[in-house]
Design a protein around this motif. Structure first.
Motif, PDB file in Angstrom:
ATOM      1  N   ILE A 299      -9.246   8.298   0.188  1.00  0.00           N
ATOM      2  CA  ILE A 299      -8.251   8.418  -0.898  1.00  0.00           C
ATOM      3  C   ILE A 299      -7.328   9.593  -0.627  1.00  0.00           C
ATOM      4  O   ILE A 299      -6.117   9.526  -0.863  1.00  0.00           O
ATOM      5  N   GLY A 300      -7.901  10.676  -0.095  1.00  0.00           N
ATOM      6  CA  GLY A 300      -7.083  11.836   0.275  1.00  0.00           C
ATOM      7  C   GLY A 300      -6.051  11.479   1.333  1.00  0.00           C
ATOM      8  O   GLY A 300      -4.899  11.929   1.269  1.00  0.00           O
ATOM      9  N   LEU A 301      -6.441  10.654   2.286  1.00  0.00           N
ATOM     10  CA  LEU A 301      -5.495  10.229   3.324  1.00  0.00           C
ATOM     11  C   LEU A 301      -4.374   9.377   2.744  1.00  0.00           C
ATOM     12  O   LEU A 301      -3.210   9.519   3.117  1.00  0.00           O
ATOM     13  N   ILE A 302      -4.726   8.487   1.818  1.00  0.00           N
ATOM     14  CA  ILE A 302      -3.698   7.655   1.178  1.00  0.00           C
ATOM     15  C   ILE A 302      -2.701   8.552   0.459  1.00  0.00           C
ATOM     16  O   ILE A 302      -1.485   8.330   0.515  1.00  0.00           O
ATOM     17  N   GLY A 303      -3.215   9.565  -0.214  1.00  0.00           N
ATOM     18  CA  GLY A 303      -2.350  10.501  -0.931  1.00  0.00           C
ATOM     19  C   GLY A 303      -1.401  11.247  -0.010  1.00  0.00           C
ATOM     20  O   GLY A 303      -0.257  11.536  -0.381  1.00  0.00           O
ATOM     21  N   GLU A 304      -1.852  11.546   1.201  1.00  0.00           N
ATOM     22  CA  GLU A 304      -0.982  12.230   2.159  1.00  0.00           C
ATOM     23  C   GLU A 304       0.123  11.318   2.647  1.00  0.00           C
ATOM     24  O   GLU A 304       1.223  11.773   2.983  1.00  0.00           O
ATOM     25  N   GLY A 305      -0.148  10.025   2.722  1.00  0.00           N
ATOM     26  CA  GLY A 305       0.864   9.072   3.158  1.00  0.00           C
ATOM     27  C   GLY A 305       1.082   9.114   4.657  1.00  0.00           C
ATOM     28  O   GLY A 305       0.269   9.625   5.424  1.00  0.00           O
ATOM     29  N   GLY A 306       2.195   8.555   5.089  1.00  0.00           N
ATOM     30  CA  GLY A 306       2.537   8.570   6.502  1.00  0.00           C
ATOM     31  C   GLY A 306       1.690   7.628   7.327  1.00  0.00           C
ATOM     32  O   GLY A 306       1.364   6.516   6.910  1.00  0.00           O
ATOM     33  N   LEU A 307       1.316   8.103   8.529  1.00  0.00           N
ATOM     34  CA  LEU A 307       0.615   7.277   9.505  1.00  0.00           C
ATOM     35  C   LEU A 307      -0.721   6.748   9.005  1.00  0.00           C
ATOM     36  O   LEU A 307      -1.198   5.722   9.460  1.00  0.00           O
ATOM     37  N   PHE A 308      -1.340   7.495   8.092  1.00  0.00           N
ATOM     38  CA  PHE A 308      -2.711   7.172   7.702  1.00  0.00           C
ATOM     39  C   PHE A 308      -2.817   6.046   6.677  1.00  0.00           C
ATOM     40  O   PHE A 308      -3.876   5.452   6.507  1.00  0.00           O
ATOM     41  N   THR A 309      -1.724   5.774   5.963  1.00  0.00           N
ATOM     42  CA  THR A 309      -1.824   4.972   4.742  1.00  0.00           C
ATOM     43  C   THR A 309      -2.376   3.569   4.968  1.00  0.00           C
ATOM     44  O   THR A 309      -3.288   3.134   4.252  1.00  0.00           O
ATOM     45  N   THR A 310      -1.833   2.852   5.930  1.00  0.00           N
ATOM     46  CA  THR A 310      -2.223   1.454   6.113  1.00  0.00           C
ATOM     47  C   THR A 310      -3.712   1.315   6.418  1.00  0.00           C
ATOM     48  O   THR A 310      -4.423   0.515   5.785  1.00  0.00           O
ATOM     49  N   GLU A 311      -4.199   2.092   7.414  1.00  0.00           N
ATOM     50  CA  GLU A 311      -5.618   2.001   7.780  1.00  0.00           C
ATOM     51  C   GLU A 311      -6.521   2.427   6.630  1.00  0.00           C
ATOM     52  O   GLU A 311      -7.525   1.782   6.330  1.00  0.00           O
ATOM     53  N   ALA A 312      -6.148   3.547   5.981  1.00  0.00           N
ATOM     54  CA  ALA A 312      -6.986   4.064   4.893  1.00  0.00           C
ATOM     55  C   ALA A 312      -7.025   3.100   3.714  1.00  0.00           C
ATOM     56  O   ALA A 312      -8.093   2.818   3.163  1.00  0.00           O
ATOM     57  N   ALA A 313      -5.869   2.568   3.324  1.00  0.00           N
ATOM     58  CA  ALA A 313      -5.809   1.644   2.185  1.00  0.00           C
ATOM     59  C   ALA A 313      -6.566   0.356   2.492  1.00  0.00           C
ATOM     60  O   ALA A 313      -7.282  -0.182   1.633  1.00  0.00           O
ATOM     61  N   SER A 314      -6.428  -0.140   3.717  1.00  0.00           N
ATOM     62  CA  SER A 314      -7.125  -1.368   4.096  1.00  0.00           C
ATOM     63  C   SER A 314      -8.636  -1.170   4.120  1.00  0.00           C
ATOM     64  O   SER A 314      -9.400  -2.056   3.717  1.00  0.00           O
TER      65      SER A 314
END
Length: 458
Positions: A299-314
């Motif tokens: 969830i922290g990665l999703i909040g940061e956004g950018g490169l991490f969002t797609t993998e983290a959200a999935s």
């Protein structure tokens, strides 16, 4: 032993020595095109090889050549072995470099490489030509030596490229120096990326391979480049379906992935999320991951956004497909993180899909209502977008209304939206099947609401 027997034995040794010499000459010609003079020399060499074989049959007549092979081990000439399989060739073929290999093995090699395994020469083409000469020589040698040549097989080659993998693991887990450990980790990352059979071999055939790979990540003073290489290697291994359960059930894996989500290079953090996404494809792994601190880190990665969002959200989507994990995700603050990123216009499609899944959770719906997210959803529905985005948005709107204690107040908002923009009528005509069903249900509610009747659950 009689003089005659001694002479025969000596002749046999001499003939075998001559055969090996002439064989080396024949193989040195490879598969490249020759001029007439060279072809003549080659044919003479072949005739000489056949003469030697016939002489061997005379001095060592033996018994029936079709009888079972002698229990005594026969050393196969090096020239008859494939340099990739290390075994006697069954279907020898020539590649563009003129070298001869076992067909199954060189085919596997050429799926990933366009070079000759021996010379490293870049190949002009990847066509394979049966080496009938070498095949016949091997056949004759097997007959003379009563050696049972294996039959051709369609089995998938699994051992190719696995030489040295155990040694790389040893250099990583018990390094002689920091530099050697880093070099071994980089090479293992490369090997597991390029070769599917290495990924399968490392996990299934090498004892404690995951532990040996990840032990360095427990160090307090962690080298960031080493961490990146090891986490990326773990991701490469997780791609193999049979590896997923074994990896996730190792007690080191999830805690170290969680740690790497929080600290490390951008590539490390992204590949940690990608590894969790890969592992969460197995339902039993979703429970393991959900019972950890991993959700908060994702969830922290999703909040940061950018490169991490797609993998983290999935990854979170997969984990939350298990109903008991949805409560944990909501309790970990997922709803405000998702709604804020959607308001920013970041990864709207992926995040709406996750919110649609969470909109079946009462507490999640309450938080969306409290955050006033309904207006953002209606704005998304008014704008042109892909059918899936509209579908997920209307699903969330439906659930926010359906699970809201103040349903009449929410229906008033939807009624104003429909009266002003015709949002739900348009969606009922041109949305996806699921979107049409939800839009039609909302329109029925609005009709009942307009007549003063209590709305019924759709």
């Amino acid at each position: 032993m009689t003089d005659s027997t001694t002479t025969t034995a000596a002749d046999a040794v001499t003939l075998k020595r001559e055969f090996k010499k002439i064989l080396t000459e024949i193989l040195s010609y490879g598969g490249e095109s020759k001029d007439h003079g060279e072809t003549g020399v080659l044919m003479k060499a072949i005739d000489e090889a056949n003469r030697i074989i016939n002489c061997l049959r005379e001095v060592e007549p033996g018994t029936d050549i079709l009888s079972p092979p002698s229990p005594e081990k026969v050393d196969v000439p090096r020239e008859f072995k494939c340099t990739l399989s290390k075994k006697i060739m069954i279907e020898p073929v020539i590649i563009a470099s003129g070298r001869t290999y076992e067909k199954r093995y060189i085919k596997e090699w050429l799926k990933r490489e366009r070079t000759c395994p021996i010379s490293n020469q870049v190949l002009s083409h990847v066509s394979l030509t049966p080496n009938l000469l070498v095949d016949e020589l091997i056949t004759q040698w097997c007959l003379v030596n009563k050696f049972e040549r294996p039959k051709s097989s369609e089995e998938i080659v699994t051992e190719l490229f696995t030489d040295g993998i155990d040694s790389l693991l040893q250099r990583i887990s018990s390094p002689s120096s920091v530099a050697d450990q880093a070099q071994a980790a980089e090479e293992l990352r490369r090997q597991t990326k390029r070769f599917a059979n290495v990924r399968a071999f490392l996990v299934s055939e090498l004892p404690d391979s995951i532990k040996r790979l990840l032990t360095p990540l427990s160090a307090v003073d962690l080298n960031l480049e080493l961490q990146e290489n090891l986490i990326t290697t773990l991701f490469n291994l997780s791609i193999v379906e049979k590896n997923k359960r074994i990896i996730a059930e190792n007690p080191l894996v999830i805690p170290l992935l969680t740690k790497s989500l929080k600290q490390g290079t951008s590539e490390t953090r992204r590949n940690s999320a990608a590894t969790l996404l890969s592992l969460s494809a197995i339902e039993s792994n979703r429970l393991i991951i959900g019972n950890s601190e991993t959700l908060k880190a994702l969830i922290g990665l999703i909040g940061e956004g950018g490169l991490f969002t797609t993998e983290a959200a999935s990854a979170v989507f997969n984990i939350c497909s298990v109903s008991e994990n949805r409560e944990k995700a909501v309790s970990s603050g997922l709803i405000p993180v998702l709604t804020n990123k959607i308001k920013e216009g970041s990864n709207v499609a992926e995040l709406l899909a996750l919110l649609a899944l969470l909109s079946t959770h009462n507490r999640g719906v309450k938080e969306m209502n409290d955050l006033g997210f309904i207006s953002d959803l209606l704005s998304i529905l008014r704008k042109p977008s892909c059918p899936v985005t509209h579908e997920n948005a209307v699903v969330i709107v439906f659930n926010m209304c359906d699970r809201n204690r103040d349903r009449s107040g929410r229906l008033k908002v939807l009624s104003e939206e429909e009266n002003q923009y015709g949002t739900f009528t348009k969606l009922a005509k041109q949305g996806s099947d699921r979107a049409v069903r939800k839009a039609e249900a909302i329109l029925k509610w609005l009709k009942r609401h307009g007549t003063g009747k209590a709305p019924q659950r759709g």
